[in-house]
Design a protein around this motif. Structure first.
Motif, PDB file in Angstrom:
ATOM      1  N   THR A   7       0.876  -1.296  -0.036  1.00  9.93           N
ATOM      2  CA  THR A   7      -0.058   0.190   0.094  1.00  9.93           C
ATOM      3  C   THR A   7       0.760   0.955  -0.045  1.00  9.93           C
ATOM      4  O   THR A   7       1.902   1.211   1.102  1.00  9.93           O
ATOM      5  CB  THR A   7      -1.215   0.048   1.084  1.00  9.93           C
ATOM      6  OG1 THR A   7      -2.185  -1.451   0.851  1.00  9.93           O
ATOM      7  CG2 THR A   7      -1.980   1.341   1.284  1.00  9.93           C
ATOM      8  N   ASN A   9       0.866   5.311   0.005  1.00  7.36           N
ATOM      9  CA  ASN A   9       0.186   6.559   1.148  1.00  7.36           C
ATOM     10  C   ASN A   9       0.631   7.538   0.632  1.00  7.36           C
ATOM     11  O   ASN A   9       1.849   7.785   0.089  1.00  7.36           O
ATOM     12  CB  ASN A   9       0.176   6.514   2.469  1.00  7.36           C
ATOM     13  CG  ASN A   9      -0.779   5.345   2.818  1.00  7.36           C
ATOM     14  OD1 ASN A   9      -1.594   5.059   2.744  1.00  7.36           O
ATOM     15  ND2 ASN A   9       0.143   4.781   3.459  1.00  7.36           N
ATOM     16  N   SER A  24      -4.574   6.571  -0.943  1.00  6.78           N
ATOM     17  CA  SER A  24      -3.271   5.408  -0.447  1.00  6.78           C
ATOM     18  C   SER A  24      -4.026   4.758  -1.756  1.00  6.78           C
ATOM     19  O   SER A  24      -5.028   4.450  -2.503  1.00  6.78           O
ATOM     20  CB  SER A  24      -3.956   5.178   0.917  1.00  6.78           C
ATOM     21  OG  SER A  24      -3.505   5.867   1.553  1.00  6.78           O
ATOM     22  N   TYR A  25      -3.218   3.845  -2.032  1.00  3.68           N
ATOM     23  CA  TYR A  25      -3.442   3.171  -2.919  1.00  3.68           C
ATOM     24  C   TYR A  25      -3.233   1.674  -2.756  1.00  3.68           C
ATOM     25  O   TYR A  25      -2.068   1.205  -2.178  1.00  3.68           O
ATOM     26  CB  TYR A  25      -3.287   3.987  -3.741  1.00  3.68           C
ATOM     27  CG  TYR A  25      -4.091   2.466  -5.801  1.00  3.68           C
ATOM     28  CD1 TYR A  25      -4.489   2.433  -5.863  1.00  3.68           C
ATOM     29  CD2 TYR A  25      -2.717   0.941  -6.006  1.00  3.68           C
ATOM     30  CE1 TYR A  25      -5.008   1.416  -7.261  1.00  3.68           C
ATOM     31  CE2 TYR A  25      -2.721   0.587  -7.253  1.00  3.68           C
ATOM     32  CZ  TYR A  25      -4.552   0.572  -7.861  1.00  3.68           C
ATOM     33  OH  TYR A  25      -4.253  -0.142  -8.892  1.00  3.68           O
ATOM     34  N   THR A  26      -3.433   0.398  -2.511  1.00  3.85           N
ATOM     35  CA  THR A  26      -2.661  -1.070  -2.500  1.00  3.85           C
ATOM     36  C   THR A  26      -2.650  -2.045  -3.528  1.00  3.85           C
ATOM     37  O   THR A  26      -3.885  -2.416  -4.355  1.00  3.85           O
ATOM     38  CB  THR A  26      -3.996  -1.291  -1.844  1.00  3.85           C
ATOM     39  OG1 THR A  26      -3.912  -0.926   0.104  1.00  3.85           O
ATOM     40  CG2 THR A  26      -3.328  -3.143  -0.840  1.00  3.85           C
ATOM     41  N   LYS A  27      -1.683  -2.081  -3.564  1.00  3.32           N
ATOM     42  CA  LYS A  27      -1.960  -3.357  -4.593  1.00  3.32           C
ATOM     43  C   LYS A  27      -1.244  -4.723  -3.847  1.00  3.32           C
ATOM     44  O   LYS A  27      -0.260  -4.676  -3.392  1.00  3.32           O
ATOM     45  CB  LYS A  27      -0.040  -3.341  -5.526  1.00  3.32           C
ATOM     46  CG  LYS A  27       0.092  -4.356  -6.791  1.00  3.32           C
ATOM     47  CD  LYS A  27      -1.071  -4.041  -7.512  1.00  3.32           C
ATOM     48  CE  LYS A  27      -0.279  -4.950  -9.060  1.00  3.32           C
ATOM     49  NZ  LYS A  27      -2.137  -5.314 -10.312  1.00  3.32           N
TER      50      LYS A  27
END
Length: 402
Positions: A7, A9, A24-27
């Motif tokens: 993740t 941020n 935020s972005y989660t991969k």
């Protein structure tokens, strides 16, 4: 679970200096978790040959996957396996690339051999190790099974012997004690032991220590019996006849653990028969003196067997009279049996020359008559001739008248 999650941020400030809300972005990247193990069981033994044999086993377990394995178990129905090496970091997990080694020793049982294998009647000792463990997600790792098979050498054999303290046979009724021993010389128990002796009844007196009725490995069973010598054994110069020995043959047989025959053994004990042949000869007459020509002189000759064997071809030779067997051969076998007395009779007619010569021998004054008796031993050999001389005084009266 099952992914590699990352993740990010991101934050910043507005132109007026105020902070912006964080974005935020989660991969997620899926994980390929492979929990694998392999197990190999081995031994330095090459075959099973005896009860009590020590068979060392080794089980090696390798992690062939990409994840640590926990709760590792090694199950062996014959041997208690103990971890001897491999857990380098001591975390009790079979880490990737690690190989753990377990060892244990099995002591071969007599039943393994008597049953011709374990499992029963397979001819082998079969031992299987089962290895299991847990993957990181607590699921079961596939079980690894590995079997070691050792050929079993089942040898059923025994020995047989017969002995006696008696060294010679010399008399009827003589007691001959025999000892028969049967020993298990193989590596399997033998059942249904049968000892057969045509001359004696044998009785098991010792050896079956555990009372299981089986001739166990290393056991020796002892049988005893006694034979009473028969007159025919001596008269026939042995048994079998004409052998010169009392030959007693014993046989023994048994069965293998699988029920098939273990074979039959025979053993003969030979004891020499000693022939002690002897005769007693006596010649007698009821007449006490010779007085005249033409006088009838009755003779009686007795021949007695004083030895231990029958005498055949008895011949009575008397140069002065013809002798005839009058009595004694009670069974009519024409053999002078032990203890028998044969009686011969004959009559001599006095000659004038016996009186004129004052006797019929250089010993003057007597009528001398010698009988010679001979015979054959059971082995066919001739006995020494036995002689007996009977002298009867002559009464010589020389008179004349004119």
């Amino acid at each position: 679970l099952g992914v590699l999650r990352n993740t990010v941020n991101v934050s910043g400030n507005r132109p007026d200096g105020a902070s912006m809300a964080t974005v935020s972005y989660t991969k997620d990247i899926p994980l390929s978790v492979v929990a694998l193990l392999s197990a190999v069981k081995s031994t330095t033994a090459t075959s099973i040959i005896s009860a009590g044999q020590q068979v060392p086993y080794r089980v090696t377990v390798a992690n062939t996957g990409n994840a640590a394995i926990s709760n590792l178990t090694v199950a062996d129905p014959l041997v208690g396996m103990a971890l001897s090496s491999g857990d380098i970091n001591g975390n009790m997990k079979l880490d990737v690339g690690e190989t753990w080694t377990y060892t244990g020793t099995y002591t071969v049982l007599q039943s393994d051999i008597d049953n011709y294998g374990n499992p029963l009647a397979t001819g082998v000792l079969r031992n299987t190790a089962i290895v299991a463990g847990k993957a990181p997600n607590s699921s079961d790792v596939g079980t690894s099974t590995n079997t070691v098979t050792l050929p079993l050498s089942a040898v059923t054999s025994f020995s047989l012997s017969k002995s006696s303290p008696v060294t010679v046979i010399s008399s009827v009724g003589q007691l001959v004690p025999y000892t028969v021993t049967v020993r298990n010389t193989g590596n399997t128990a033998i059942s249904n032991i049968v000892v057969s002796d045509p001359m004696i009844s044998t009785v098991l007196t010792s050896g079956d220590a555990n009372g299981n009725g089986k001739l166990d490995v290393g056991e020796t069973w002892t049988y005893n019996g006694t034979y009473a010598v028969k007159q025919s054994d001596i008269d026939n110069n042995g048994s079998p006849a004409a052998s010169g020995y009392l030959i007693n043959t014993v046989s023994a047989s048994g069965r293998k653990p699988d029920g098939t025959t273990a074979g039959t053994l025979s053993y003969s004990k030979d004891i020499q028969v000693v022939l002690l042949t002897s005769l007693n000869v006596v010649k007698s007459s009821t007449l006490t003196s010779i007085t005249s020509a033409g006088q009838q002189v009755p003779y009686t000759i007795t021949v007695r067997n004083t030895g231990n064997a029958a005498i055949s071809s008895v011949a009575v030779n008397d140069p002065m009279i013809s002798t005839a067997l009058a009595s004694g051969d009670s069974n009519g076998n024409m053999k002078l049996d032990v203890g028998e007395t044969w009686t011969y009779t004959g009559t001599y007619t006095v000659k004038q020359s016996d009186i004129d010569n004052n006797g019929n021998t250089p010993v003057l004054g007597v009528l001398r008559n010698t009988v010679n008796v001979s015979g054959n031993r059971p082995d066919g050999a001739s006995m020494a001739t036995v002689s007996y001389t009977k002298d009867i005084p002559l009464s010589v009266v020389a008179l004349l008248s004119a």
